[in-house]
Enzyme design. Structure first.
Site, PDB file in Angstrom:
ATOM      1  N   LYS A 187       0.856  -1.195   0.000  1.00 37.10           N
ATOM      2  CA  LYS A 187       0.000   0.000   0.000  1.00 37.10           C
ATOM      3  C   LYS A 187       0.890   1.244   0.000  1.00 37.10           C
ATOM      4  O   LYS A 187       2.084   1.162   0.284  1.00 37.10           O
ATOM      5  CB  LYS A 187      -0.917   0.013   1.226  1.00 37.10           C
ATOM      6  CG  LYS A 187      -1.764  -1.228   1.425  1.00 37.10           C
ATOM      7  CD  LYS A 187      -2.838  -1.457   0.382  1.00 37.10           C
ATOM      8  CE  LYS A 187      -3.799  -2.528   0.870  1.00 37.10           C
ATOM      9  NZ  LYS A 187      -4.593  -3.137  -0.213  1.00 37.10           N
TER      10      LYS A 187
HETATM   11  C1  PLP Z   1      -5.664  -4.141   0.683  1.00 34.91           C
HETATM   12  C2  PLP Z   1      -7.116  -3.820   0.770  1.00 34.91           C
HETATM   13  C3  PLP Z   1      -7.904  -4.249   1.848  1.00 34.91           C
HETATM   14  C4  PLP Z   1      -7.443  -5.248   2.865  1.00 34.91           C
HETATM   15  O1  PLP Z   1      -6.294  -4.958   3.534  1.00 34.91           O
HETATM   16  P1  PLP Z   1      -5.431  -6.150   4.196  1.00 34.91           P
HETATM   17  O2  PLP Z   1      -4.488  -5.412   5.062  1.00 34.91           O
HETATM   18  O3  PLP Z   1      -4.794  -6.905   3.095  1.00 34.91           O
HETATM   19  O4  PLP Z   1      -6.376  -6.999   4.979  1.00 34.91           O
HETATM   20  C5  PLP Z   1      -9.213  -3.819   1.918  1.00 34.91           C
HETATM   21  N1  PLP Z   1      -9.742  -3.033   0.969  1.00 34.91           N
HETATM   22  C6  PLP Z   1      -9.035  -2.617  -0.098  1.00 34.91           C
HETATM   23  C7  PLP Z   1      -9.680  -1.744  -1.103  1.00 34.91           C
HETATM   24  C8  PLP Z   1      -7.704  -3.011  -0.237  1.00 34.91           C
HETATM   25  O5  PLP Z   1      -7.012  -2.609  -1.309  1.00 34.91           O
END
Ligand code: PLP
Length: 365
Positions: A185
């Site tokens: 992210k």
């Molecule tokens: C990555 C993501 C999540 C989930 O996050 P994790 O930390 O992998 O559980 C939820 N919503 C969106 C839109 C994402 O891109």
């Protein structure tokens, strides 16, 4: 070889700070719910311009905890975009509620506010806008609809740390919001991590309790909570990376703008399109073309890695067979799934690499 993503440059920039932080971490007295986490919670709340941030284990848990704090359970309906990553829908299902899909706008790929009202029933409790690919949703319209129908808003801000709608940061509009710090992210830990953000002190207290077995006083449990705490090492990493986020976001935006300049009018490509008053932090750089699979294969032969976000929309996933949707139920989400292609975009990607990628795309067409 141009990879789809690389940690090389960000890790190089902060390597010394990480090593120093790790030494401190080893000698700390607390490995869970310690000083690094409370520092990060304050720093991230300040960055996101909200009163409270509660660190949790990952983004899925952040969404789930936000919904539990709002009292969502079986019999409730929660509106989610039809083209989101499956985590958004799964968090709803884990509470026992039903995810109700609403289509995105054709060009921004974010929830179309005009389609929300027709999806609202007497069971609807929450709208979850997802700031997909890093672009802020049309939050004024969404908050207006939520207010009119007395619904809660939970932003899924996993892809958009630092994006703005009308000058206000994503993750600060909803009643209680969720984000992820998964490593890739825009703000990513070196492992799993996530957070809940809110301006409501009662929701904040409930979220902090829920993530820790439903307990705010050791061995006394107020609710049936979960174990989902952002650990001290990941919090220390995030405290370091948060200082770089603005600069890293600018770099992403410059690379995205270079792509947009160079790919203007090439083939049948549809480029990212920003809604009025929305900014994007370009978590992903997603183009669309009717010749997606052939283009992806061609780029692979030119040593350029690409990915598809996402190849199957939630309503057509095997996991959601129980909802009984057929192909054609959400045509915009399905069309996106068959035409979208994410090009390499990360801190450290070079301008001449973007130019090379765009040249190869032009060669293909
Ligand atoms: C990555 C993501 C999540 C989930 O996050 P994790 O930390 O992998 O559980 C939820 N919503 C969106 C839109 C994402 O891109």
């Amino acid at each position: 070889m141009i990879p789809f993503f690389s940690f090389e440059d960000t890790n190089r920039q902060i390597r010394q700070e990480l090593i120093e932080a790790f030494k401190k971490f080893i000698d700390a007295k607390n490995y869970i719910l310690g000083a690094s986490l409370s520092d990060f919670e304050q720093n991230y709340a300040h960055f996101n311009q909200v009163q409270h941030c509660i660190g949790v284990g990952n983004g899925l848990d952040a969404l789930y905890i936000a919904l539990k704090v709002l009292g969502i359970s079986a019999g409730d309906e929660v509106i989610v975009p039809s083209n989101t990553y499956i985590a958004t829908a799964l968090a709803v299902s884990h509470t026992g509620a039903i995810p109700v899909f609403v289509e995105p706008r054709n060009l921004t790929y974010n929830l179309n506010p005009d389609l929300i009202e027709p999806a609202i029933t007497s069971h609807t409790k929450v709208i979850i806008p997802v700031h997909l690919y890093g672009q802020a949703c049309e939050m004024d319209a969404i908050m207006h609809i939520a207010g009119k129908h007395k619904l809660f808003v939970v932003e899924d801000n996993a892809q958009a740390h630092g994006a703005q709608y009308h000058g206000k940061l994503t993750g600060s509009f909803g009643h209680i919001n969720a984000t992820s710090f998964y490593p890739t992210k825009n703000l990513g830990a070196l492992g799993d991590a996530g957070a809940v953000t809110t301006n409501d002190s009662e929701f904040a207290r409930k979220a902090a309790t829920f993530r820790n077995y439903g307990s705010s006083r050791r061995y006394y449990n107020e609710v049936q909570g979960v174990n989902s705490r952002l650990d001290e090492w990941q919090a220390a990493v995030l405290n370091i990376k948060l200082n770089y986020l603005q600069a890293w976001t600018k770099e992403r935006q410059a690379l995205a703008n270079q792509y947009i300049d160079l790919l203007q009018g090439v083939g049948d490509i549809i480029l990212p399109h920003l809604a009025d008053r929305a900014t994007s932090v370009y978590h992903l750089f997603v183009i669309r073309t009717g010749r997606r699979d052939a283009l992806q294969q061609y780029l692979q032969t030119k040593n350029i890695s690409t990915l598809i976000h996402y190849p199957v929309p939630p309503h057509l996933q095997e996991a959601y067979q129980e909802l009984g949707y057929q192909k054609g139920a959400y045509p915009i989400a399905e069309d996106m799934a068959s035409t979208c292609l994410s090009l390499p975009l990360y801190v450290g990607l070079q301008e001449n690499q973007v130019a090379y990628i765009c040249d190869q795309i032009k060669n293909f067409f």
